[in-house]
Structure formats: C-alpha cells, structure tokens
Design a protein around this motif. Structure first.
Motif, PDB file in Angstrom:
ATOM      1  N   PRO A  73      42.788  32.498  50.247  1.00 57.94           N
ATOM      2  CA  PRO A  73      43.297  33.267  51.389  1.00 57.94           C
ATOM      3  C   PRO A  73      43.555  34.736  51.056  1.00 57.94           C
ATOM      4  O   PRO A  73      43.437  35.598  51.925  1.00 57.94           O
ATOM      5  N   VAL A  74      43.886  35.029  49.805  1.00 56.99           N
ATOM      6  CA  VAL A  74      44.059  36.424  49.398  1.00 56.99           C
ATOM      7  C   VAL A  74      42.720  37.149  49.507  1.00 56.99           C
ATOM      8  O   VAL A  74      42.647  38.282  49.998  1.00 56.99           O
ATOM      9  N   ASN A  75      41.643  36.488  49.092  1.00 54.72           N
ATOM     10  CA  ASN A  75      40.312  37.085  49.210  1.00 54.72           C
ATOM     11  C   ASN A  75      39.904  37.236  50.670  1.00 54.72           C
ATOM     12  O   ASN A  75      39.225  38.199  51.033  1.00 54.72           O
ATOM     13  N   ILE A  76      40.305  36.307  51.502  1.00 48.80           N
ATOM     14  CA  ILE A  76      40.032  36.415  52.943  1.00 48.80           C
ATOM     15  C   ILE A  76      40.732  37.658  53.501  1.00 48.80           C
ATOM     16  O   ILE A  76      40.140  38.419  54.278  1.00 48.80           O
ATOM     17  N   ALA A 101      48.742  45.999  44.148  1.00 48.71           N
ATOM     18  CA  ALA A 101      49.406  44.830  44.744  1.00 48.71           C
ATOM     19  C   ALA A 101      49.157  43.569  43.914  1.00 48.71           C
ATOM     20  O   ALA A 101      50.082  42.776  43.689  1.00 48.71           O
ATOM     21  N   LEU A 102      47.930  43.381  43.453  1.00 45.07           N
ATOM     22  CA  LEU A 102      47.612  42.189  42.663  1.00 45.07           C
ATOM     23  C   LEU A 102      48.342  42.184  41.325  1.00 45.07           C
ATOM     24  O   LEU A 102      48.853  41.144  40.891  1.00 45.07           O
ATOM     25  N   ASN A 135      40.588  43.399  37.852  1.00 48.08           N
ATOM     26  CA  ASN A 135      40.687  43.097  39.288  1.00 48.08           C
ATOM     27  C   ASN A 135      39.643  43.818  40.147  1.00 48.08           C
ATOM     28  O   ASN A 135      39.011  43.176  40.998  1.00 48.08           O
ATOM     29  N   PRO A 136      39.425  45.125  39.989  1.00 50.98           N
ATOM     30  CA  PRO A 136      38.400  45.772  40.820  1.00 50.98           C
ATOM     31  C   PRO A 136      37.005  45.190  40.602  1.00 50.98           C
ATOM     32  O   PRO A 136      36.226  45.072  41.552  1.00 50.98           O
ATOM     33  N   ILE A 137      36.698  44.798  39.382  1.00 55.63           N
ATOM     34  CA  ILE A 137      35.393  44.185  39.099  1.00 55.63           C
ATOM     35  C   ILE A 137      35.276  42.858  39.850  1.00 55.63           C
ATOM     36  O   ILE A 137      34.257  42.587  40.500  1.00 55.63           O
ATOM     37  N   LEU A 138      36.325  42.048  39.777  1.00 60.22           N
ATOM     38  CA  LEU A 138      36.315  40.765  40.478  1.00 60.22           C
ATOM     39  C   LEU A 138      36.242  40.962  41.994  1.00 60.22           C
ATOM     40  O   LEU A 138      35.531  40.229  42.687  1.00 60.22           O
TER      41      LEU A 138
END
Length: 161
Positions: A73-76, A101-102, A135-138
């Motif tokens: 849901p975070v990715n959504i 935030a992450l 995180n930005p890469i993911l």
C-alpha cells in the motif's frame, strides 16, 4: 507487533481511500511485484548479509505481514501521487520527500517491541544513509515496472500483443 498492525491498517486504509489513479488490475500487479521484489531483496540483505530483519533473524511467520501487506500500500500511495506530467525538478523533489519519509518511518520502526518490529544487524541505525541511498533506486524500479505494466495493459486493451 502492535506497531506493525497499526501501520498495516493505516497504510492500507489511506492507500485504498485516496487512490484515484490505479485500476484494480494495476493494484494487483503492484502488490504482487512489491511482495516478490521485497522478498527477493530481503533474502539477500537479511539471510545472506544479515543487514536487517523483521522481529527475529531467520525465517519467521511473524514477519510475513511486513513482507506481504505493509509495503504494497505504501507503493500504491507513491504511484498514486507521483507527478507524472510535471517537470523533472518536481519529480526529483517528490523522490526526496519520499526518501526522507521512508527513512524516518524506518527509524520509527526500530522502537522496542511491541511498537517496533524492524531490527538492524551490521546495517545499524547510524547507517540510515544506506536506506536513504537505496530507497530512490527501489522507487525507480517500482516506477519503471508500473510504467511498463501500464503500456502492456494499454496494448492488451487495444488488442495488440
């Protein structure tokens, strides 16, 4: 465990209430991709390198909800609010906000149980910049997958293969 349950409920509620962009088909694709990708990534970082884990080292059923129903849901939310038609500078700022935030959320999950559920191995809390760098890469991999599935979905709808 309390922190994980609260996070799962909050993130899922927000994701499904505010979603205006993603279709049910896209949500299923993102959910499955996220779960498979996270399990693969965690397989190396957790089991091979012992960088971090949920609750305890090794395979643990308690950690399954974190893998399967917390991150999708975070990715959504990330994809729903992404500024697709804006300038590159706005997209970069969006990535920076999400990265901050992450990392802040990750630090919050380090609280002792029952509130926290995330643990570091050698990748200790002062190495938060590892997360900030990864995180930005993911997120870019997620965005690339989403754009690829959208193009594929459009071709299927038009009857092209």
């Amino acid at each position: 465990m309390i922190g994980l349950i609260i996070a799962i409920i909050v993130f899922n509620l927000i994701a499904f209430i505010v979603n205006k962009r993603l279709t049910a088909n896209q949500i299923v694709h993102i959910w499955l991709f996220t779960t498979a990708f996270q399990l693969t990534f965690d397989l190396y970082v957790n089991f091979k390198y012992h960088g971090y884990w949920y609750f305890t080292k090794g395979v643990d059923w308690k950690a399954f909800p974190a893998h399967a129903i917390l991150i999708p849901p975070v990715n959504i939310l990330f994809l729903n609010w992404f500024p697709y038609r804006n300038l590159l500078s706005k997209k970069l700022i969006y990535f920076i906000y999400w990265d901050i935030a992450l990392v802040l959320y990750e630090v919050l999950t380090l609280l002792p149980e029952p509130w926290g559920y995330f643990r570091y191995g050698w990748w200790d809390w002062w190495y938060w910049w590892y997360s900030a760098a990864i995180n930005p890469i993911l997120l870019m991999i997620l965005l690339g997958y989403y754009k690829w599935t959208c193009k594929l979905e459009e071709k299927i709808v038009r009857g092209q293969s």
